[in-house]
Scaffold this motif. Structure first.
Motif, PDB file in Angstrom:
ATOM      1  N   ARG A   1      13.099   3.586  11.884  1.00  0.00           N
ATOM      2  CA  ARG A   1      13.061   2.218  12.424  1.00  0.00           C
ATOM      3  C   ARG A   1      11.618   1.895  12.765  1.00  0.00           C
ATOM      4  NH1 ARG A   1      17.216  -0.804  13.839  1.00  0.00           N
ATOM      5  NH2 ARG A   1      16.191  -1.767  15.601  1.00  0.00           N
ATOM      6  N   SER A   2      11.309   0.635  12.813  1.00  0.00           N
ATOM      7  CA  SER A   2       9.994   0.219  13.288  1.00  0.00           C
ATOM      8  C   SER A   2      10.073   0.085  14.802  1.00  0.00           C
ATOM      9  CB  SER A   2       9.604  -1.123  12.665  1.00  0.00           C
ATOM     10  OG  SER A   2       9.479  -0.989  11.266  1.00  0.00           O
ATOM     11  N   VAL A   3       8.987   0.429  15.470  1.00  0.00           N
ATOM     12  CA  VAL A   3       8.988   0.378  16.930  1.00  0.00           C
ATOM     13  C   VAL A   3       7.671  -0.204  17.431  1.00  0.00           C
ATOM     14  CG1 VAL A   3       8.250   2.802  17.176  1.00  0.00           C
ATOM     15  CG2 VAL A   3       9.427   1.691  19.057  1.00  0.00           C
ATOM     16  N   VAL A   4       7.798  -1.104  18.409  1.00  0.00           N
ATOM     17  CA  VAL A   4       6.639  -1.636  19.111  1.00  0.00           C
ATOM     18  C   VAL A   4       6.431  -0.743  20.331  1.00  0.00           C
ATOM     19  CG1 VAL A   4       5.695  -3.597  20.393  1.00  0.00           C
ATOM     20  CG2 VAL A   4       7.114  -4.006  18.354  1.00  0.00           C
ATOM     21  N   VAL A   5       5.260  -0.126  20.412  1.00  0.00           N
ATOM     22  CA  VAL A   5       4.906   0.713  21.558  1.00  0.00           C
ATOM     23  C   VAL A   5       3.794  -0.015  22.299  1.00  0.00           C
ATOM     24  CG1 VAL A   5       4.016   2.958  22.314  1.00  0.00           C
ATOM     25  CG2 VAL A   5       5.471   2.817  20.266  1.00  0.00           C
ATOM     26  N   TYR A   6       4.070  -0.354  23.562  1.00  0.00           N
ATOM     27  CA  TYR A   6       3.015  -1.031  24.311  1.00  0.00           C
ATOM     28  C   TYR A   6       2.701  -0.273  25.592  1.00  0.00           C
ATOM     29  CZ  TYR A   6       5.928  -3.477  27.846  1.00  0.00           C
ATOM     30  OH  TYR A   6       6.752  -3.789  28.905  1.00  0.00           O
TER      31      TYR A   6
END
Length: 157
Positions: A34-39
């Motif tokens: 899956r694509s993941v936004v890590v902030y």
């Protein structure tokens, strides 16, 4: 300011396993496929970080529908993250990087300017990690307000 690690699109995302707000271990590897936004953000329950987290919360359905999960990482202890999550109705994992090792590896901790002075601290940063675990987007020194909207625009959402 000194040079520090900066990730670039195409780099392999550094792996991590961190406790979430409930003390459960969450790993980047859990999101493989899956694509993941890590902030990365400086501190839970501060005005800018609250605005940013709520922007992610309010955009979560659109991001999820497009195949993006969201992970927020700060140096806060899990108990503070749990209170922040509950107070703001956040529905994505908040992870604790108390020793700032993951932040440092991702280039999200180091020297930065704060009110004109050079200090050591969390560099508000956002990354998109693709399904193969590579950095697709690396944004450093983002503003708390408006950057989720910009990210959505850049992702075509």
């Amino acid at each position: 300011m000194s040079e520090q690690n900066r990730l670039e699109p195409g780099d392999q995302a550094p792996k991590f396993s961190l406790p979430d707000a409930d003390g459960n271990t969450v790993s980047l590897e859990d999101y493989r496929g899956r694509s993941v936004v890590v902030y990365f953000y400086p501190a839970a329950a501060t005005p800018g970080c609250t605005k940013e987290a709520c922007d992610f919360r309010d955009s979560l359905a659109v991001l999820n529908d497009a195949g993006f999960d969201v992970l927020g990482i700060s140096p806060d202890k899990p108990a503070k993250l749990a209170k922040f999550r509950d107070d703001q109705g956040l529905t994505f994992p908040l992870l604790s990087d108390e020793d700032r090792a993951v932040m440092t590896e991702w280039g999200a901790f180091g020297e930065k300017k704060n009110y004109g002075k050079i200090v050591q601290g969390v560099i508000r940063s956002t990354f998109v990690v693709d399904q193969e675990g590579k950095i697709a987007t690396a944004l450093y020194n983002v503003k708390a307000t408006g950057h989720v909207e910009r990210l959505r625009r850049d992702l075509g959402l």
